[in-house]
Motif scaffolding. Sequence first.
Motif, mmCIF file in Angstrom:
data_model
loop_
_atom_site.group_PDB
_atom_site.id
_atom_site.type_symbol
_atom_site.label_atom_id
_atom_site.label_comp_id
_atom_site.label_asym_id
_atom_site.label_seq_id
_atom_site.Cartn_x
_atom_site.Cartn_y
_atom_site.Cartn_z
ATOM 1 N N GLU A 243 0.745 -1.579 0.102
ATOM 2 C CA GLU A 243 -0.132 0.068 -0.048
ATOM 3 C C GLU A 243 0.853 1.302 0.046
ATOM 4 O OE1 GLU A 243 -3.049 -0.268 2.183
ATOM 5 O OE2 GLU A 243 -3.782 1.581 2.735
ATOM 6 N N PRO A 246 -0.661 7.942 -2.689
ATOM 7 C CA PRO A 246 -1.022 8.311 -4.305
ATOM 8 C C PRO A 246 0.757 9.240 -5.037
ATOM 9 C CG PRO A 246 -2.678 7.700 -3.719
ATOM 10 C CD PRO A 246 -1.777 7.680 -2.033
ATOM 11 N N TYR A 249 3.823 6.515 -5.632
ATOM 12 C CA TYR A 249 4.240 5.595 -6.676
ATOM 13 C C TYR A 249 4.761 5.049 -7.694
ATOM 14 C CZ TYR A 249 1.845 6.402 -11.558
ATOM 15 O OH TYR A 249 1.114 6.884 -12.231
ATOM 16 N N GLU A 269 -4.511 -1.934 -10.845
ATOM 17 C CA GLU A 269 -6.085 -0.933 -11.608
ATOM 18 C C GLU A 269 -7.640 -1.982 -11.011
ATOM 19 O OE1 GLU A 269 -5.446 1.444 -13.973
ATOM 20 O OE2 GLU A 269 -3.420 1.219 -14.085
ATOM 21 N N LYS A 274 -13.677 0.501 -12.401
ATOM 22 C CA LYS A 274 -13.337 1.254 -11.702
ATOM 23 C C LYS A 274 -11.749 1.346 -12.880
ATOM 24 C CE LYS A 274 -10.828 4.467 -9.045
ATOM 25 N NZ LYS A 274 -9.887 5.034 -9.668
ATOM 26 N N VAL A 279 -8.373 2.117 -4.831
ATOM 27 C CA VAL A 279 -7.976 2.993 -3.962
ATOM 28 C C VAL A 279 -8.483 2.240 -2.707
ATOM 29 C CG1 VAL A 279 -8.200 5.095 -3.329
ATOM 30 C CG2 VAL A 279 -7.998 4.979 -5.603
ATOM 31 N N THR A 280 -8.085 2.266 -1.893
ATOM 32 C CA THR A 280 -7.630 1.340 -1.104
ATOM 33 C C THR A 280 -8.856 2.001 0.497
ATOM 34 O OG1 THR A 280 -5.917 2.609 1.536
ATOM 35 C CG2 THR A 280 -5.399 0.289 -0.796
ATOM 36 N N ASP A 281 -8.819 0.587 1.562
ATOM 37 C CA ASP A 281 -9.880 2.055 2.508
ATOM 38 C C ASP A 281 -9.435 3.389 3.398
ATOM 39 O OD1 ASP A 281 -12.535 0.613 2.037
ATOM 40 O OD2 ASP A 281 -11.192 -0.830 3.205
ATOM 41 N N SER A 283 -7.484 5.885 1.495
ATOM 42 C CA SER A 283 -7.378 6.539 0.057
ATOM 43 C C SER A 283 -5.831 6.306 -0.578
ATOM 44 C CB SER A 283 -7.533 7.612 0.642
ATOM 45 O OG SER A 283 -8.693 7.760 1.194
ATOM 46 N N ASN A 284 -5.457 4.587 -0.926
ATOM 47 C CA ASN A 284 -4.184 5.246 -0.883
ATOM 48 C C ASN A 284 -3.788 3.648 -2.118
ATOM 49 O OD1 ASN A 284 -2.400 6.210 0.487
ATOM 50 N ND2 ASN A 284 -2.785 4.365 1.871
ATOM 51 N N PHE A 285 -2.948 3.989 -2.937
ATOM 52 C CA PHE A 285 -2.979 3.153 -4.064
ATOM 53 C C PHE A 285 -1.554 0.880 -3.622
ATOM 54 C CE2 PHE A 285 -2.450 6.641 -7.607
ATOM 55 C CZ PHE A 285 -3.598 7.247 -7.167
#
Length: 347
Positions: A243, A246, A249, A269, A274, A279-281, A283-285
């Motif tokens: 994780e 953003p 990355y 992706e 989407k 986007v994780t819980d 808000s990350n990648f």
Amino acid sequence: MISPARHWSSSSLVEFSGRLHRNCISLTSWTRERRYWNTRSALKPHLSFGSTSKTRLSPSKSKKIRIAAKMTEEMPDTLKHYKVPKIEDMPSLGLPIENAKRAAAYLAVDENLDIFHHRIIGVGSGSTVIYVAERLGQYLKDEKFRDYVSQFICIATGFQSKQLIMDSGLQYGIIEQHPVIDIVFDGADEVDPNLQLIKGGGACLFQEKLISTSAKTFIVVADSSKRAPSKLGSHWRKGVPIEVVPPAYVRVRNDLLTKVNAKTAVLREGGKAKAGPIVTDNSNFIIDADFGEIEDPKTLYKEIKLMVGVVEAGIFVDNAAKAYFGNADGSVEILDKQGSAARITSV
Ligand SMILES: O=C(CO)[C@H](O)[C@H](O)COP(=O)(O)O
């Protein structure tokens, strides 16, 4: 949350009991059950159900009897004689993999949950944990356990597990209020013979790490395909989920390829669901980094964690106490720190 005892007057109890009765009538039976036992356990310190002995309040004795009788009357029929079903009596789910997951999850709960002493329970993410929540929900419905299980506070590892907790009628809580968890049940993408794990296939790894490392006991539930014969990375070929914040990355992806010899490092992706990255819980990648077979999970984990922009890596080292692996025939193998032992249950 219901107010503590000293805030309840006898009239508010009567009013509340009446409100419960009115609400129950208009609810579906499932919701009615949940509402019933939630309220019942909230009122328990103030009333004695089925008997008129000690209460903490001082309404007249006859009023106490009326309230207790009314609450007993209001118990939905579906709850009155409910007993936690035996695993071997459960009908097949039709799909062998689902039977395997259910067998692992049910046995893990039955063997490790201390209903009378555990209070803070972690519920992880994924398709196997659904059966953990289901089993907890069954204990909740059984009169023998209800008063204890309704007091559980369940901590989620993400949006999905929060829904599972609430849908099972369990109380939801947050880790900020309950930083020490008695027991956590969670799935895994791969488990090696030393109980090291790869997790994060469902992109929930940060909260899964937070919750599992806050637990006194962490139990893994999985189907037997998750069991690596030797090294991590031999079965799970999608890579270690990582994780990242953003804006970092590209930097992290480069670092993974150049500094720790990842074979590939791919931004996850959303595919058809989407356009663009997941986007994780938090808000990350997520970057999935393939290292092939991992020789030394602990060292690799530390190296990844030190990279700027990494929030958490999906390598779980020295964290799990036991893993329950379900097989399609309903048997369950248990791996613990002393080695593994096979147990047979039939589903
Ligand atoms: O780590 C996870 C989510 O981030 C899951 O626990 C893991 O992917 C296992 O899921 P499943 O039980 O569906 O196989």
